[in-house]
Design an enzyme around this catalytic site. Structure first.
Site, PDB file in Angstrom:
ATOM      1  CG  ASN A  10      -1.743   1.224   1.376  1.00  0.00           C
ATOM      2  OD1 ASN A  10      -1.812   2.037   0.454  1.00  0.00           O
ATOM      3  ND2 ASN A  10      -2.392   1.393   2.526  1.00  0.00           N
ATOM      4  CE  LYS A  12      -0.066   3.200   4.766  1.00  0.00           C
ATOM      5  NZ  LYS A  12       0.082   3.264   6.217  1.00  0.00           N
ATOM      6  CG  HIS A  97      -5.702   2.029   5.427  1.00  0.00           C
ATOM      7  ND1 HIS A  97      -5.210   2.921   6.351  1.00  0.00           N
ATOM      8  CD2 HIS A  97      -4.708   1.139   5.191  1.00  0.00           C
ATOM      9  CE1 HIS A  97      -3.964   2.573   6.649  1.00  0.00           C
ATOM     10  NE2 HIS A  97      -3.640   1.497   5.960  1.00  0.00           N
ATOM     11  CD  GLU A  99      -2.652   5.493   6.827  1.00  0.00           C
ATOM     12  OE1 GLU A  99      -2.712   5.500   5.591  1.00  0.00           O
ATOM     13  OE2 GLU A  99      -1.713   4.970   7.462  1.00  0.00           O
ATOM     14  CD  GLU A 169      -3.304  -2.385   7.293  1.00  0.00           C
ATOM     15  OE1 GLU A 169      -2.240  -2.677   6.736  1.00  0.00           O
ATOM     16  OE2 GLU A 169      -3.888  -1.295   7.125  1.00  0.00           O
ATOM     17  N   GLY A 175       2.886   2.175  10.902  1.00  0.00           N
ATOM     18  CA  GLY A 175       3.884   3.238  10.782  1.00  0.00           C
ATOM     19  C   GLY A 175       4.597   3.569  12.084  1.00  0.00           C
ATOM     20  CB  SER A 215       5.463  -1.945  12.128  1.00  0.00           C
ATOM     21  OG  SER A 215       5.122  -0.614  12.427  1.00  0.00           O
TER      22      SER A 215
HETATM   23  P1  13P Z   1       3.261   0.302   7.611  1.00  0.00           P
HETATM   24  O1  13P Z   1       3.713  -0.989   7.003  1.00  0.00           O
HETATM   25  O2  13P Z   1       4.004   1.497   7.107  1.00  0.00           O
HETATM   26  O3  13P Z   1       3.192   0.220   9.109  1.00  0.00           O
HETATM   27  O4  13P Z   1       1.751   0.547   7.108  1.00  0.00           O
HETATM   28  C1  13P Z   1       0.846  -0.486   7.177  1.00  0.00           C
HETATM   29  C2  13P Z   1      -0.360  -0.102   6.437  1.00  0.00           C
HETATM   30  O5  13P Z   1      -1.070   0.825   6.804  1.00  0.00           O
HETATM   31  C3  13P Z   1      -0.677  -0.848   5.193  1.00  0.00           C
HETATM   32  O6  13P Z   1      -1.947  -0.564   4.732  1.00  0.00           O
END
Ligand code: 13P
Length: 256
Positions: A10, A12, A97, A99, A169, A175, A215
């Site tokens: 992903n 982003k 997601h 976010e 997740e 992150g 992560s």
């Molecule tokens: P990270 O791997 O950067 O922690 O992000 C995970 C994520 O949100 C994948 O959709």
């Protein structure tokens, strides 16, 4: 037998059209032989990079969008429909997601509408669920995730396990470098598995892929995918780095 592994990057809000094309071209040359035949490999670039990423990518790597709107057309300024994604050749789409839930006030109901719109248009949803650190501290993480999942899947029917992917997740792991332990992730994946079996019956529910995200890196992926109900990963930051992404694919393909 475990279902086939699934790895998705992903991106982003990273990589414009030119950078996406360069990455996909390099991915074509660098994928270990047969890896994308044995594992489903998926990249989710930003909307505007999808056409550029589609051309030069390896034929056996699929593209995902990161979001979708639930109506097919109409007066919805700024939105992109599932039929538009299908026309581009996009096979998967991330929905729900954290976010999007956090910054764009996306609700469980919206996640359900988006999931239904994707399935109606032949695009496979990657439905994200996951608790916040407060939920885990309060011990309510299992009910939070169960509720998110059953809301997202309300009135959803699938004909086979490959039509749907779930990503667990935990928000506190995204992150942060604070990855869930394989045991913590597997405990939640087992709960997700039981919910899927209840929704779709054991035959289909036991084979829907459940990814872990948060992560994930080259050091922790091995331990995670060793767990019975962890069928791959949804990777953020590390998927932007070609060498590390390839390394993760290689490590998973050695588990086959
Ligand atoms: P990270 O791997 O950067 O922690 O992000 C995970 C994520 O949100 C994948 O959709």
């Amino acid at each position: 037998m475990k279902p086939r592994y699934f790895v998705a990057g992903n991106w982003k809000l990273n990589k414009g059209a030119a950078e996406s094309a360069t990455f996909m071209k390099a991915l074509s040359g660098a994928l270990p032989a047969g890896a994308a035949r044995d594992i489903d490999v998926v990249i989710a670039p930003p909307f505007t990079s999808l056409p550029a990423a589609l051309g030069p990518g390896p034929k056996d790597v699929s593209l995902a969008a990161q979001d979708v709107f639930w109506e097919d057309r109409g007066a919805f300024t700024g939105e992109v429909s599932a039929s538009m994604l299908r026309e581009l050749g996009v096979r998967y789409c991330i929905v729900g997601h954290s976010e999007r839930r956090l910054y764009f006030q996306e609700t469980d109901r919206m996640v359900n509408l988006k999931t239904c719109a994707l399935l109606r248009n032949g695009i496979r949803p990657i439905v994200c669920v996951g608790e916040r650190s407060d939920d885990r501290r309060a011990g309510t993480m299992q009910s939070v995730v169960k509720f998110q999942l059953s809301s997202a899947l309300f009135d959803v029917s699938i004909k086979g396990p490959d039509e749907l992917v779930i990503a667990y997740e935990p928000v506190w792991a995204i992150g942060t470098g604070n990855v869930a332990t394989p045991r913590q992730a597997e405990d939640m994946h087992e709960i997700i598995r039981r919910t899927l079996e209840k929704c779709f019956g054991v035959d289909i529910g036991s084979r829907v892929r459940i990814l872990y995200g948060g992560s994930v890196n080259t050091d922790n992926i091995g331990g995670l995918v060793d767990m019975d109900n962890i069928n791959g990963a949804l990777i953020g930051g590390v998927s932007l780095d070609l060498d590390k992404f390839i390394r993760i694919i290689t490590l998973i393909s050695q588990k086959e």
